[in-house]
Structure formats: C-alpha cells, structure tokens
Design a protein around this motif. Structure first.
Motif, short mmCIF file in Angstrom:
data_model
loop_
_atom_site.label_atom_id
_atom_site.label_comp_id
_atom_site.label_asym_id
_atom_site.label_seq_id
_atom_site.Cartn_x
_atom_site.Cartn_y
_atom_site.Cartn_z
N GLY A 22 1.08 -1.14 0.00
CA GLY A 22 0.00 0.16 -0.22
C GLY A 22 0.89 1.15 0.01
O GLY A 22 0.43 2.26 -0.45
N VAL A 28 -4.01 1.61 -1.39
CA VAL A 28 -4.00 1.77 -2.84
C VAL A 28 -2.68 1.27 -3.11
O VAL A 28 -1.68 1.71 -2.49
CB VAL A 28 -4.53 3.04 -3.16
CG1 VAL A 28 -4.52 3.10 -4.73
CG2 VAL A 28 -5.83 3.49 -2.75
N HIS A 104 -9.05 -3.98 -9.87
CA HIS A 104 -9.39 -2.73 -9.81
C HIS A 104 -8.12 -1.90 -9.15
O HIS A 104 -7.71 -0.84 -9.74
CB HIS A 104 -10.48 -2.08 -9.00
CG HIS A 104 -10.95 -0.89 -8.93
ND1 HIS A 104 -11.36 -0.05 -9.69
CD2 HIS A 104 -10.40 -0.01 -7.71
CE1 HIS A 104 -11.33 1.19 -9.36
NE2 HIS A 104 -10.86 1.35 -8.14
N ARG A 105 -7.54 -2.68 -8.05
CA ARG A 105 -6.21 -2.03 -7.52
C ARG A 105 -5.06 -2.06 -8.15
O ARG A 105 -4.34 -1.11 -8.76
CB ARG A 105 -6.26 -2.99 -6.24
CG ARG A 105 -7.04 -2.42 -5.03
CD ARG A 105 -6.68 -3.19 -3.69
NE ARG A 105 -5.50 -2.48 -3.35
CZ ARG A 105 -4.74 -3.24 -2.23
NH1 ARG A 105 -5.33 -4.27 -1.50
NH2 ARG A 105 -3.62 -2.55 -2.01
N LYS A 145 -16.32 -0.43 -10.88
CA LYS A 145 -16.66 -0.48 -9.42
C LYS A 145 -17.90 -0.39 -9.17
O LYS A 145 -18.51 -0.97 -7.93
CB LYS A 145 -15.76 1.09 -8.76
CG LYS A 145 -15.81 0.59 -7.20
CD LYS A 145 -14.69 1.87 -6.65
CE LYS A 145 -14.40 1.56 -5.21
NZ LYS A 145 -13.45 2.73 -4.68
#
Length: 204
Positions: A22, A28, A104-105, A145
């Motif tokens: 992260g 994120v 998504h990340r 999302k």
C-alpha cells in the motif's frame, strides 16, 4: 559497485514498500517509483483478472446448476447437501469479488500515480487529488466499481440477505402506503426477481 567504480544506488525501503504494497496510501497500491515493465505487468494482471472473473463465475454457476439437478434426481439427499451447496456458492462469490477488487487495484495503480482517487459519479477526474489519469480510464474504472453492487443480486447473498431485506421493505410499503403502495411494491419485487434470474446470475 558499478564496473566503472561508481556505487549502485539501492532502492530505499519506502520505494520498495510502495511497489509491493500500500505504501501508506490508504491501501491503494503505489507504483509511482516503479518502472515501465512493472506498471505494464500490473496493468496486464489487472485486465486479465477483469476478463477471467466473468468466466470463473459462469463456470461456477454451471457447476452449481449441474450439481443441483443431480441432487434433485436423487430426491431426499438434496436437503442434506443444501448447506454444502451454499458454502460452495459463497466461496465462488468471495473469490469473484476478490478478483474484481484486485483487478481494480492493479489497474488503478498501473494507470495513476497511486494516490487515492475521489472520482465523482460522472467519471470526471478530481484534480484536487493530483491523479494523473486519462478521463476515459477514470470513467471505465468507476463504471467497473459501480458494478460491484451486482454482487447483491448473486447467490448466495441474494438468498440470505438481499431478497429478505427487499421483501421486508416491499411488505412495509404495501402496508403503510395507501393506494399505490401494494402494486408498486409488487412491481419492484417482480422486477428484482426477473433481473436476478434472467440477467445478473450469469451477468459479467
């Protein structure tokens, strides 16, 4: 040491952490200091997960339907296996959601500077967050999302949470809203059931 005599600079601990995890950006992934190959690898992995997730869910639904039909043919054994079927579907549900979140990340980290984003509903990039991302990419990530809400219409969450809650709200509206309450509640419930059965069970 470099062959020419100059020392080779090692990546700092903060740079290593930003690439691996992260990096202190609210969970994120931060690929700000990563090279082009690392970003490309993250983007490729994220997009492959996005492509494979519907295939995985469809295969899980197919196996579940085949198993249910087999249990139905065996008669009474179906009831003794219902809990195992729910656990199997719950595992598929969790894995599918995890694939979407990880996709998504990874894609977000590969296409932005890794800072948390606050993208409004219409998909325009929030310039206050200093995110360097094409608007089309931001809109696509936001669209993906928003589709996570479809997991509320997928089994087993639909059976144990969404349908009972929606049914309770529909009954409340039908009881306390005069005239139009009952037909409106009945219409909304029938629409939800239709979407869940015909579209969102296998929808990717």
């Amino acid at each position: 040491t470099h062959p020419g005599g100059s020392p080779i600079s090692q990546p700092s601990a903060s740079q290593t952490a930003s690439v691996v995890g992260g990096g202190g950006n609210g969970g994120v992934m931060d690929l700000t200091n990563a090279g082009a190959k690392t970003r490309l690898a993250a983007l490729t992995a994220g997009e492959l997960l996005h492509i494979y997730r519907p295939l995985y869910w469809t295969a899980s639904e197919r196996d579940h339907a085949a198993h249910s039909m087999h249990m139905h043919q065996l008669g009474g054994l179906r009831h003794t296996r219902s809990s195992n079927e729910r656990l199997t579907m719950l595992k598929s549900w969790v894995i599918g959601l995890a694939m979407d979140v990880m996709s998504h990340r990874l894609t977000l980290a590969a296409t932005s500077n890794g800072r948390p984003t606050n993208i409004p509903f219409r998909g325009h990039v929030d310039t206050s967050s200093n995110v360097h991302m094409p608007p089309a990419t931001a809109e696509e990530l936001q669209r993906r999302k928003m589709r996570w809400m479809l997991y509320l219409l997928r089994c087993p969450v639909w059976d144990v949470l969404t349908r009972p809650v929606a049914g309770g709200l529909a009954a409340f509206i039908a009881r306390f809203v005069p005239l139009l309450g009952r037909p409106f509640a009945s219409y909304v419930m029938s629409l939800l059931v239709y979407w869940q059965r015909r579209h969102f069970m296998l929808e990717g």
